[in-house]
Design a protein around this motif. Structure first.
Motif, PDB file in Angstrom:
ATOM      1  N   LEU A 198       0.825  -1.219   0.000  1.00  0.00           N
ATOM      2  CA  LEU A 198       0.000   0.000   0.000  1.00  0.00           C
ATOM      3  C   LEU A 198       0.853   1.259   0.000  1.00  0.00           C
ATOM      4  CD1 LEU A 198      -2.842  -1.020   2.485  1.00  0.00           C
ATOM      5  CD2 LEU A 198      -2.989  -0.775  -0.001  1.00  0.00           C
ATOM      6  N   LEU A 199       1.901   1.267   0.802  1.00  0.00           N
ATOM      7  CA  LEU A 199       2.808   2.413   0.828  1.00  0.00           C
ATOM      8  C   LEU A 199       3.452   2.610  -0.534  1.00  0.00           C
ATOM      9  CD1 LEU A 199       4.527   4.627   2.175  1.00  0.00           C
ATOM     10  CD2 LEU A 199       6.102   2.831   2.889  1.00  0.00           C
ATOM     11  N   ALA A 226       7.409  13.823   2.655  1.00  0.00           N
ATOM     12  CA  ALA A 226       6.408  13.881   3.727  1.00  0.00           C
ATOM     13  C   ALA A 226       5.506  12.651   3.690  1.00  0.00           C
ATOM     14  CB  ALA A 226       5.583  15.161   3.604  1.00  0.00           C
ATOM     15  N   LEU A 227       5.170  12.191   2.502  1.00  0.00           N
ATOM     16  CA  LEU A 227       4.367  10.971   2.385  1.00  0.00           C
ATOM     17  C   LEU A 227       5.106   9.786   3.011  1.00  0.00           C
ATOM     18  CD1 LEU A 227       1.923   9.377   1.317  1.00  0.00           C
ATOM     19  CD2 LEU A 227       3.165   9.123  -0.832  1.00  0.00           C
ATOM     20  N   LEU A 228       6.387   9.689   2.728  1.00  0.00           N
ATOM     21  CA  LEU A 228       7.183   8.617   3.321  1.00  0.00           C
ATOM     22  C   LEU A 228       7.278   8.769   4.838  1.00  0.00           C
ATOM     23  CD1 LEU A 228      10.184   8.067   0.912  1.00  0.00           C
ATOM     24  CD2 LEU A 228       8.482   6.400   1.604  1.00  0.00           C
ATOM     25  N   ALA A 229       7.509   9.989   5.297  1.00  0.00           N
ATOM     26  CA  ALA A 229       7.690  10.228   6.733  1.00  0.00           C
ATOM     27  C   ALA A 229       6.393  10.052   7.512  1.00  0.00           C
ATOM     28  CB  ALA A 229       8.248  11.635   6.956  1.00  0.00           C
ATOM     29  N   ARG A 230       5.284  10.438   6.938  1.00  0.00           N
ATOM     30  CA  ARG A 230       3.996  10.388   7.638  1.00  0.00           C
ATOM     31  C   ARG A 230       3.256   9.075   7.425  1.00  0.00           C
ATOM     32  NH1 ARG A 230       2.671  12.861  11.607  1.00  0.00           N
ATOM     33  NH2 ARG A 230       0.529  12.944  10.988  1.00  0.00           N
ATOM     34  N   SER A 231       3.745   8.250   6.517  1.00  0.00           N
ATOM     35  CA  SER A 231       3.058   6.987   6.265  1.00  0.00           C
ATOM     36  C   SER A 231       3.228   6.067   7.462  1.00  0.00           C
ATOM     37  CB  SER A 231       3.616   6.328   5.010  1.00  0.00           C
ATOM     38  OG  SER A 231       4.961   5.981   5.212  1.00  0.00           O
ATOM     39  N   PRO A 278       5.100  -0.103   8.262  1.00  0.00           N
ATOM     40  CA  PRO A 278       4.520  -1.431   8.090  1.00  0.00           C
ATOM     41  C   PRO A 278       4.640  -2.301   9.342  1.00  0.00           C
ATOM     42  CG  PRO A 278       5.777  -0.849   6.157  1.00  0.00           C
ATOM     43  CD  PRO A 278       6.028   0.225   7.186  1.00  0.00           C
ATOM     44  N   SER A 279       5.753  -2.203  10.038  1.00  0.00           N
ATOM     45  CA  SER A 279       5.909  -3.043  11.223  1.00  0.00           C
ATOM     46  C   SER A 279       5.065  -2.525  12.383  1.00  0.00           C
ATOM     47  CB  SER A 279       7.377  -3.124  11.633  1.00  0.00           C
ATOM     48  OG  SER A 279       7.860  -1.851  11.992  1.00  0.00           O
ATOM     49  N   ALA A 280       4.927  -1.203  12.506  1.00  0.00           N
ATOM     50  CA  ALA A 280       4.187  -0.649  13.635  1.00  0.00           C
ATOM     51  C   ALA A 280       2.683  -0.858  13.490  1.00  0.00           C
ATOM     52  CB  ALA A 280       4.487   0.845  13.776  1.00  0.00           C
ATOM     53  N   ASP A 281       2.168  -0.701  12.275  1.00  0.00           N
ATOM     54  CA  ASP A 281       0.730  -0.798  12.090  1.00  0.00           C
ATOM     55  C   ASP A 281       0.255  -2.173  11.670  1.00  0.00           C
ATOM     56  OD1 ASP A 281       0.531   1.818  12.752  1.00  0.00           O
ATOM     57  OD2 ASP A 281       0.278   2.558  10.722  1.00  0.00           O
TER      58      ASP A 281
END
Length: 118
Positions: free
Chosen positions: A59-60, A88-93, A96-99
């Protein structure tokens, strides 16, 4: 142009690295996947957590690829502004491991690998 290639490449790499994880094709190993004590101790947890991480990576990658390729066509920005939006998209996304995988792995019962019991 270089920025567009860079961020598109990151998006494609995220997609390609997420597909085997999402399809549960990556066996427990030392190099690739979510490697925390819970995933290393239980093969079922490994596959579930890494499948969730893989879906998030896909998804990212799709979102980044869409923004990297579509933004210049629909909203002409300066190079610094374009780079800022993509970064910013990369930083704010969500990570994958956390969510994805981390909540699955952290909710698994602890396994004593020496005895094979929970």
């Amino acid at each position: 142009m270089r920025e567009q290639i860079l961020f598109s490449g990151i998006g494609v790499t995220s997609i390609l690295s997420g597909i085997p994880l999402a399809r549960r094709r990556v066996r427990p190993n030392r190099w690739y996947g979510l490697r925390i004590p819970a995933t290393c101790a239980d093969e079922y947890v490994w596959y579930e957590a890494n499948a969730a991480c893989g879906r998030d990576l896909i998804l990212l990658g799709c979102a980044l690829l869409l923004v990297a390729l579509g933004l210049p066509r629909f909203l002409p920005l300066s190079r610094p502004a374009y780079t800022t939006v993509c970064a910013a998209l990369l930083a704010r996304s969500p990570s994958p491991s956390a969510d994805g995988g981390w909540p699955i792995a952290s909710s698994a019962p602890a396994v004593d690998t020496r005895r094979g019991t929970a």
